[in-house]
Motif scaffolding. Structure first.
Motif, short mmCIF file in Angstrom:
data_model
loop_
_atom_site.label_atom_id
_atom_site.label_comp_id
_atom_site.label_asym_id
_atom_site.label_seq_id
_atom_site.Cartn_x
_atom_site.Cartn_y
_atom_site.Cartn_z
N ARG A 135 0.84 -1.21 0.00
CA ARG A 135 0.00 0.00 0.00
C ARG A 135 0.87 1.26 0.00
O ARG A 135 0.61 2.22 -0.72
N SER A 136 1.89 1.24 0.83
CA SER A 136 2.81 2.38 0.89
C SER A 136 3.56 2.54 -0.44
O SER A 136 3.74 3.66 -0.94
N GLN A 138 2.57 1.58 -3.44
CA GLN A 138 1.68 2.03 -4.49
C GLN A 138 1.51 3.55 -4.45
O GLN A 138 1.55 4.22 -5.49
N LYS A 139 1.34 4.10 -3.25
CA LYS A 139 1.18 5.55 -3.12
C LYS A 139 2.44 6.28 -3.58
O LYS A 139 2.36 7.28 -4.31
N ALA A 140 3.59 5.78 -3.15
CA ALA A 140 4.86 6.42 -3.53
C ALA A 140 5.09 6.31 -5.04
O ALA A 140 5.56 7.26 -5.67
N GLU A 142 2.78 5.94 -7.45
CA GLU A 142 1.84 6.80 -8.18
C GLU A 142 2.24 8.27 -8.07
O GLU A 142 2.16 9.03 -9.05
N SER A 143 2.66 8.68 -6.88
CA SER A 143 3.08 10.07 -6.67
C SER A 143 4.28 10.42 -7.56
O SER A 143 4.32 11.48 -8.19
N ALA A 276 -0.47 2.22 -11.12
CA ALA A 276 0.03 3.53 -10.71
C ALA A 276 0.45 4.36 -11.92
O ALA A 276 0.22 5.57 -11.97
N ARG A 279 -2.66 5.78 -13.52
CA ARG A 279 -3.24 6.88 -12.75
C ARG A 279 -2.44 8.17 -12.89
O ARG A 279 -2.93 9.24 -12.51
N ARG A 288 -11.05 8.70 -12.27
CA ARG A 288 -10.31 8.16 -11.12
C ARG A 288 -11.24 7.33 -10.23
O ARG A 288 -10.84 6.29 -9.69
N ASP A 292 -10.88 3.39 -9.17
CA ASP A 292 -10.92 2.98 -7.75
C ASP A 292 -11.93 1.84 -7.57
O ASP A 292 -11.66 0.86 -6.87
#
Length: 421
Positions: A135-136, A138-140, A142-143, A276, A279, A288, A292
């Motif tokens: 989860r962490s 994926q966020k990093a 995508e960012s 990612a 997105r 988006r 989701d």
């Protein structure tokens, strides 16, 4: 040894008569006792040395010491199975855990049962930790991807994107053929991707945090792979009489099996990166939201079907079209028609099965509706089916049409795709 001693004894016996000869030649001159003793013993000096050697060599204690075998070294006591299992759970490295696991495998049924129980405990905690890490990650990911794409989108790049999309839209609305798709649309699509689409490895290498997280995830997957192997080995019966007192694994509830094993987890990491990257493409809030919602269905759908629908949305978003939501009821209807085609032996939009003649009938049977259908056969993957339809004019237009819902289902190498408003 005994033969040498006997030989030395015979030499001494031959020397036994010499004292008389020595004394008979001695002159009676007054000399000291010490001198007499020295003169008397001088001829026997060699014999005396030999006698001492013989006496030493023939000593029973010495012979017994040389001939007796060395005392055996007592073997160290084996550690208890419970101790080994505890060490297995607390091992700091995979190499240490592998060695301890192999030892437990050699300790019979008790060792294998202890190993299997330890493996289940470690799998549970390992999968939970991996889930948090993913989860962490994926966020990093995508960012980072979003930041890199935005850095490319200056006014000139945005103008070129709009121009390419308009040209593709015009080509599709005209006399669309496979040749037009290959020679006119594909080159423009490739140029769009060169602006909006990022190389996955380039995204990772562009951020130190992602490099570290990628290494940590790979190490976690390696540890889970080791545990997966020990799970299999510890539960395999050595013979027909071996019965392990273990709780059976429920495929429906077991997290590792539901994920498709470690291989499935590795595929998921690749899928996570692809999601990612998608997105990072500029899109609306409703687009988006659709992505989701599709992500939430990941555990409910066949991996290949889900990957095919992801490929469809990748095409649509790069071309500036809205993302489509997945309708699981349409997926069920697609899967049912694919199965009928494979088992009954036909390939057509019209089914010979009563109550399933038209695609609208088949959608209604599963409680939904449909306005268009694509079918294919011979493709092994969902992306393969999408690619085949991309070069078929009628199917191509269906995939690029204005639709809010889609479903994809396959049975063996037969594929069906449905669209709804």
């Amino acid at each position: 040894m005994a033969r040498s001693v006997a030989h030395l004894r015979r030499i001494l016996l031959r020397c036994a008569g010499r004292p008389a000869q020595v004394f008979s030649h001695m002159t009676p001159t007054p000399i000291s006792r010490i001198a007499v003793t020295r003169r008397v013993l001088a001829p026997f000096r060699t014999s005396l040395v030999l006698a001492i050697i013989v006496s030493t060599l023939s000593s029973p204690s010495l012979l017994a010491q040389e001939e007796s075998p060395p005392n055996p070294v007592e073997a160290a006591p084996q550690p208890k199975v419970s101790t080994l299992a505890r060490q297995f759970r607390r091992a700091d490295t995979d190499a240490e855990r592998r060695e301890l696991g192999d030892v437990l495998m050699e300790r019979g049924v008790e060792g294998r049962e202890a190993l299997a129980e330890a493996v289940e405990r470690l799998l549970g905690s390992g999968l939970r930790d991996l889930e948090k890490e993913l989860r962490s990650y994926q966020k990093a990911f995508e960012s980072t991807a979003t930041r890199l794409v935005r850095s490319r989108l200056n006014r000139r790049a945005q103008a070129r994107i709009d121009e390419l999309r308009d040209e593709i839209r015009g080509l599709r609305s005209g006399d669309l053929t496979k040749t037009v798709v290959q020679s006119e649309i594909d080159p423009r699509l490739d140029e769009l991707r060169s602006i909006l689409w990022l190389d996955l490895q380039a995204i990772v290498e562009g951020e130190e945090k992602l490099v570290e997280q990628s290494a940590e995830i790979e190490a976690a997957l390696g540890s889970l792979e080791l545990l997966e192997d020990f799970r299999r080995r510890s539960r395999e019966a050595q013979d027909d009489a071996t019965v392990l007192d273990l709780e059976p694994i429920d495929p429906e509830r077991d997290a590792l099996l539901r994920a498709g094993g470690v291989r499935g987890l590795r595929d998921r990491v690749l899928q996570l990166r692809a999601d990612a990257r998608l997105r990072a493409v500029p899109m609306s809030g409703s687009d988006r939201s659709a992505l989701d919602g599709n992500d939430e269905l990941r555990g409910e759908l066949d991996d290949e079907e889900l990957d095919g629908m992801l490929a469809l949305n990748e095409l649509r978003l790069v071309l500036g079209l809205p993302a489509i939501r997945i309708d699981t009821k349409l997926c069920d209807a697609c899967r049912d028609h694919s199965k009928d085609m494979a088992e009954i032996g036909f390939f057509a939009h019209e089914s010979p099965v009563e109550g399933k003649r038209r695609f609208s009938d088949r959608a209604a049977n599963f409680g939904t509706s449909a306005s268009a259908e694509n079918i294919a056969r011979g493709q092994r993957t969902g992306r393969g089916a999408i690619r085949g339809w991309w070069y078929s004019p009628g199917h191509h237009k269906n995939m690029m049409r204005s639709a809010g819902r889609t479903g994809l289902g396959h049975h063996q190498a037969h594929w069906t795709q449905l669209f709804g408003s």
